[in-house]
Design a protein around this motif. Structure first.
Motif, PDB file in Angstrom:
ATOM      1  N   LYS A 116      -0.776  -3.627  10.251  1.00 52.45           N
ATOM      2  CA  LYS A 116      -1.767  -4.432  10.974  1.00 52.45           C
ATOM      3  C   LYS A 116      -3.189  -4.179  10.460  1.00 52.45           C
ATOM      4  O   LYS A 116      -3.988  -5.106  10.327  1.00 52.45           O
ATOM      5  CB  LYS A 116      -1.708  -4.108  12.473  1.00 52.45           C
ATOM      6  N   ILE A 117      -3.518  -2.909  10.185  1.00 50.70           N
ATOM      7  CA  ILE A 117      -4.878  -2.544   9.762  1.00 50.70           C
ATOM      8  C   ILE A 117      -5.201  -3.093   8.379  1.00 50.70           C
ATOM      9  O   ILE A 117      -6.282  -3.629   8.129  1.00 50.70           O
ATOM     10  CB  ILE A 117      -5.054  -1.006   9.778  1.00 50.70           C
ATOM     11  N   THR A 118      -4.225  -2.952   7.460  1.00 50.99           N
ATOM     12  CA  THR A 118      -4.506  -3.291   6.052  1.00 50.99           C
ATOM     13  C   THR A 118      -4.011  -4.682   5.656  1.00 50.99           C
ATOM     14  O   THR A 118      -4.454  -5.236   4.643  1.00 50.99           O
ATOM     15  CB  THR A 118      -3.845  -2.261   5.116  1.00 50.99           C
ATOM     16  N   GLY A 119      -3.072  -5.220   6.448  1.00 47.83           N
ATOM     17  CA  GLY A 119      -2.455  -6.488   6.059  1.00 47.83           C
ATOM     18  C   GLY A 119      -1.521  -6.328   4.875  1.00 47.83           C
ATOM     19  O   GLY A 119      -1.134  -7.302   4.226  1.00 47.83           O
ATOM     20  N   LEU A 120      -1.150  -5.092   4.558  1.00 52.40           N
ATOM     21  CA  LEU A 120      -0.293  -4.801   3.399  1.00 52.40           C
ATOM     22  C   LEU A 120       1.012  -4.145   3.856  1.00 52.40           C
ATOM     23  O   LEU A 120       1.068  -3.508   4.908  1.00 52.40           O
ATOM     24  CB  LEU A 120      -1.027  -3.860   2.426  1.00 52.40           C
ATOM     25  N   ASN A 121       2.016  -4.260   3.051  1.00 52.07           N
ATOM     26  CA  ASN A 121       3.315  -3.670   3.383  1.00 52.07           C
ATOM     27  C   ASN A 121       3.360  -2.210   2.913  1.00 52.07           C
ATOM     28  O   ASN A 121       3.160  -1.942   1.731  1.00 52.07           O
ATOM     29  CB  ASN A 121       4.427  -4.479   2.684  1.00 52.07           C
ATOM     30  N   PRO A 122       3.606  -1.249   3.833  1.00 51.42           N
ATOM     31  CA  PRO A 122       3.571   0.166   3.433  1.00 51.42           C
ATOM     32  C   PRO A 122       4.766   0.583   2.570  1.00 51.42           C
ATOM     33  O   PRO A 122       5.908   0.259   2.889  1.00 51.42           O
ATOM     34  CB  PRO A 122       3.599   0.914   4.777  1.00 51.42           C
TER      35      PRO A 122
ATOM     36  N   ASP B 259       5.780   3.304  14.703  1.00 51.19           N
ATOM     37  CA  ASP B 259       4.472   2.923  15.258  1.00 51.19           C
ATOM     38  C   ASP B 259       3.380   3.045  14.199  1.00 51.19           C
ATOM     39  O   ASP B 259       2.515   2.174  14.066  1.00 51.19           O
ATOM     40  CB  ASP B 259       4.119   3.815  16.464  1.00 51.19           C
ATOM     41  N   ALA B 260       3.417   4.161  13.438  1.00 50.51           N
ATOM     42  CA  ALA B 260       2.414   4.381  12.392  1.00 50.51           C
ATOM     43  C   ALA B 260       2.555   3.334  11.289  1.00 50.51           C
ATOM     44  O   ALA B 260       1.561   2.779  10.798  1.00 50.51           O
ATOM     45  CB  ALA B 260       2.546   5.786  11.814  1.00 50.51           C
ATOM     46  N   ILE B 261       3.804   3.047  10.899  1.00 53.09           N
ATOM     47  CA  ILE B 261       4.051   2.066   9.829  1.00 53.09           C
ATOM     48  C   ILE B 261       3.546   0.688  10.250  1.00 53.09           C
ATOM     49  O   ILE B 261       2.893  -0.028   9.480  1.00 53.09           O
ATOM     50  CB  ILE B 261       5.559   2.026   9.482  1.00 53.09           C
TER      51      ILE B 261
ATOM     52  N   ILE C  23       0.851  -1.193   0.000  1.00 55.64           N
ATOM     53  CA  ILE C  23       0.000   0.000   0.000  1.00 55.64           C
ATOM     54  C   ILE C  23       0.887   1.244   0.000  1.00 55.64           C
ATOM     55  O   ILE C  23       1.838   1.341   0.786  1.00 55.64           O
ATOM     56  CB  ILE C  23      -0.957  -0.004   1.214  1.00 55.64           C
ATOM     57  N   LEU C  24       0.613   2.156  -0.920  1.00 55.33           N
ATOM     58  CA  LEU C  24       1.372   3.403  -0.997  1.00 55.33           C
ATOM     59  C   LEU C  24       0.724   4.434  -0.084  1.00 55.33           C
ATOM     60  O   LEU C  24      -0.476   4.700  -0.193  1.00 55.33           O
ATOM     61  CB  LEU C  24       1.383   3.917  -2.444  1.00 55.33           C
ATOM     62  N   VAL C  25       1.503   4.987   0.845  1.00 55.36           N
ATOM     63  CA  VAL C  25       0.966   5.982   1.789  1.00 55.36           C
ATOM     64  C   VAL C  25       1.850   7.221   1.792  1.00 55.36           C
ATOM     65  O   VAL C  25       3.073   7.123   1.604  1.00 55.36           O
ATOM     66  CB  VAL C  25       0.868   5.419   3.231  1.00 55.36           C
TER      67      VAL C  25
END
Length: 571
Positions: free
Chosen positions: A121-127, A114-116, A103-105
């Motif tokens: 955890k929320i999306t199940g995707l690697n930021p 902590d945010a990363i 996921i692109l953020v």
């Protein structure tokens, strides 16, 4: 040796790019030693660089790509909603899109582990991270999540809300659903339904639909302060205003003159009386809807913010057999609510209570309430002349606004009736001047008045987010408590989504009670000024409004800023 930004400080990168000079950097570094603020923020505050300049330099240092505000504002709702608004605001992050690998953020700080971890955890995707400025992220969050909220709610907008009537003459129910309107009108029906439902859900008192040059600003008044809830494009204005006019039985063809109407909404068990005002402005028609009587408020004196001593005084005078009890204050200061609570307090089977109001805000069982209707000639004065033949013991007059109403109120109180009413005045002593200005003779006014109470509503600190505060010296000086401030503990509320980012939740009242005893009565007879009457009232034990506000600060109920906003300095 080549310049590698990943091994340099942000200040040196900005110098290398030619954005700032070495001299400007050294001055900013000197300022940083004093303030401990981030260097980039100091340069932005001084107007030397823009946030975009800082983001570009920071992205080079961190080895990440950067993105600017305009790019964030173009993001789709589907992508942004991959993260909740609450998480996005708390962590200064916004989701841009799903990618093949994650996921692109956009983030302000790509090292916020902590945010990363939270995103993972929320999306199940690697930021995958790009850098954006804080204000750019906040602006995008405000706009994009606002749009998401509207579109989500519009889909299910208020299936259980209905208009009971458009005015008093017509009690037919008006359909609020979009099924019976044309395809062109349906979006505006949804928009108006959403606006009404959100205002009712938030417990607001007013809705403002304000046309601008490029958009319509829709704001609702919560706890006395306006808060923006949506901003549809200007192209939606005419459709929304037309819909509001249809619901309140106004002339949809008239766009040049002000119009006033009303409707009654039913939402679940709640019945809300809505007063509608349409006013032409340079950008189009503005509508203000006042929501009256949600029907779920418990009206009693104990929850209106009275300190025990003042409550005892107030109860004493509202239980007298005759005389006048006047409550003064500006529009929206809770005068009517206090009077209704007083009626609830004294109501019993042995007395006849009658009210004349415009409008009837709360319907109270066991009380005869009359709605003024100027169009058919049922004015305050006309209603009051008939009421005397109805054998009343207690009379509530919604507002004394002219000489005829004032004369009738005084004569009622002099002939063995207890009269409650309101007057628009700044404080208790100036209420006397206002009644004299309306033409009431001093000897009649002095003989009939029992008590005058000025009132204001102040916002209360959100008890779930309460934290200590340190007011500025200027604020303490303005309040007149600088000398004693060392002995006081000050509080404020932490802004959250639940309290609309204000730190406040709910309101309470502050009161200034002037008992008209023999000394004050004598001064009214003699035509003394309101300033002389005020001095005497304070000697008799009256607490001025500002002092009442300071008492609420000492109790930890409200803030210094709120008392300064709601009260004026005593001369």
């Amino acid at each position: 040796m080549s310049f590698n930004p990943q091994f340099q400080k942000v200040g040196d990168i900005l110098v290398h790019q030619g954005v700032i000079s070495e001299d400007q950097l050294q001055k900013a570094l000197a300022e940083q030693k004093k303030s401990n603020e981030k260097l980039g923020q100091i340069l932005i505050n001084q107007g030397i660089i823009t946030e975009a300049d800082l983001v570009k330099a920071y992205s080079q240092q961190m080895g990440h790509k950067h993105v600017l505000e305009n790019d964030l504002l173009m993001l789709s709702e589907d992508n942004v909603s991959l993260l909740s608004e609450e998480f996005a605001r708390a962590n200064h992050v916004i989701a841009m899109k799903k990618t093949d690998s994650g996921i692109l953020v956009a983030m302000e700080d790509p090292e916020d582990l902590d945010a990363i971890d939270g995103i993972r955890k929320i999306t199940g995707l690697n930021p995958e991270i790009v850098i954006a400025g804080r204000s750019a992220i906040e602006t995008a969050i405000g706009k994009l999540y606002g749009t998401i909220k509207q579109s989500d709610e519009i889909e299910s907008a208020i299936s259980n809300i209905s208009v009971v009537s458009g005015d008093e003459e017509d009690s037919d129910e008006v359909d609020l659903s979009e099924e019976n309107v044309s395809a062109e009108e349906a979006p505006f029906v949804k928009l108006v339904n959403l606006m009404l439902s959100q205002a009712i859900k938030e417990g607001s008192t007013d809705i403002h639909v304000e046309p601008g040059k490029n958009e319509v600003i829709i704001r609702i008044r919560i706890d006395g302060v306006l808060s923006k809830i949506m901003s549809p494009p200007i192209s939606s204005l005419n459709g929304m205003i037309t819909r509001i006019k249809i619901l309140s039985k106004l002339n949809i063809a008239e766009h040049r003159l002000p119009q006033d109407g009303r409707m009654k909404l039913k939402m679940g068990k709640k019945e809300i009386d809505v007063r509608v005002s349409i006013l032409p402005t340079v950008h189009g028609e503005k509508a203000v809807l006042r929501l009256l009587g949600s029907g779920d408020k418990e009206l009693n004196l104990t929850n209106l913010g009275f300190p025990n001593k003042k409550l005892t005084k107030f109860k004493k005078w509202i239980n007298q057999p005759y005389g006048m009890v006047i409550i003064s204050g500006p529009t929206g200061s809770g005068k009517s609510t206090t009077l209704y609570a007083a009626l609830q307090e004294i109501k019993n089977d042995t007395i006849n209570i009658t009210t004349v109001e415009d409008p009837v805000e709360y319907q109270i069982p066991g009380i005869n309430q009359i709605q003024v209707h100027e169009k058919i000639g049922l004015s305050f004065a006309a209603a009051l002349r008939s009421i005397l033949r109805q054998d009343p013991d207690v009379l509530l007059i919604g507002e004394i606004r002219d000489q005829e109403t004032a004369d009738i109120a005084v004569k009622f109180s002099m002939t063995g009736h207890l009269v409650f009413s309101t007057v628009h005045a700044n404080d208790a002593p100036s209420t006397i001047s206002r009644l004299l200005d309306l033409g009431v003779p001093p000897f009649l006014l002095g003989s009939s008045l029992n008590l005058i109470m000025a009132q204001r509503l102040i916002r209360t600190i959100d008890s779930n987010e309460k934290e200590q505060d340190t007011p500025t010296n200027e604020q303490l000086q303005r309040l007149g408590i600088a000398e004693n401030s060392n002995q006081m503990t000050f509080y404020k509320g932490k802004p959250t989504q639940q309290n609309h980012n204000t730190g406040y939740k709910g309101r309470t009242a502050i009161h200034e009670i002037l008992e008209v005893n023999s000394s004050v009565r004598e001064m009214i007879f003699e035509g003394k000024s309101e300033f002389e009457i005020k001095d005497q009232a304070i000697k008799n034990g009256m607490t001025p409004l500002r002092d009442a506000g300071i008492d609420k600060i000492k109790e930890g109920v409200t803030t210094v800023e709120e008392v300064l906003r709601a009260t004026v300095e005593d001369n």
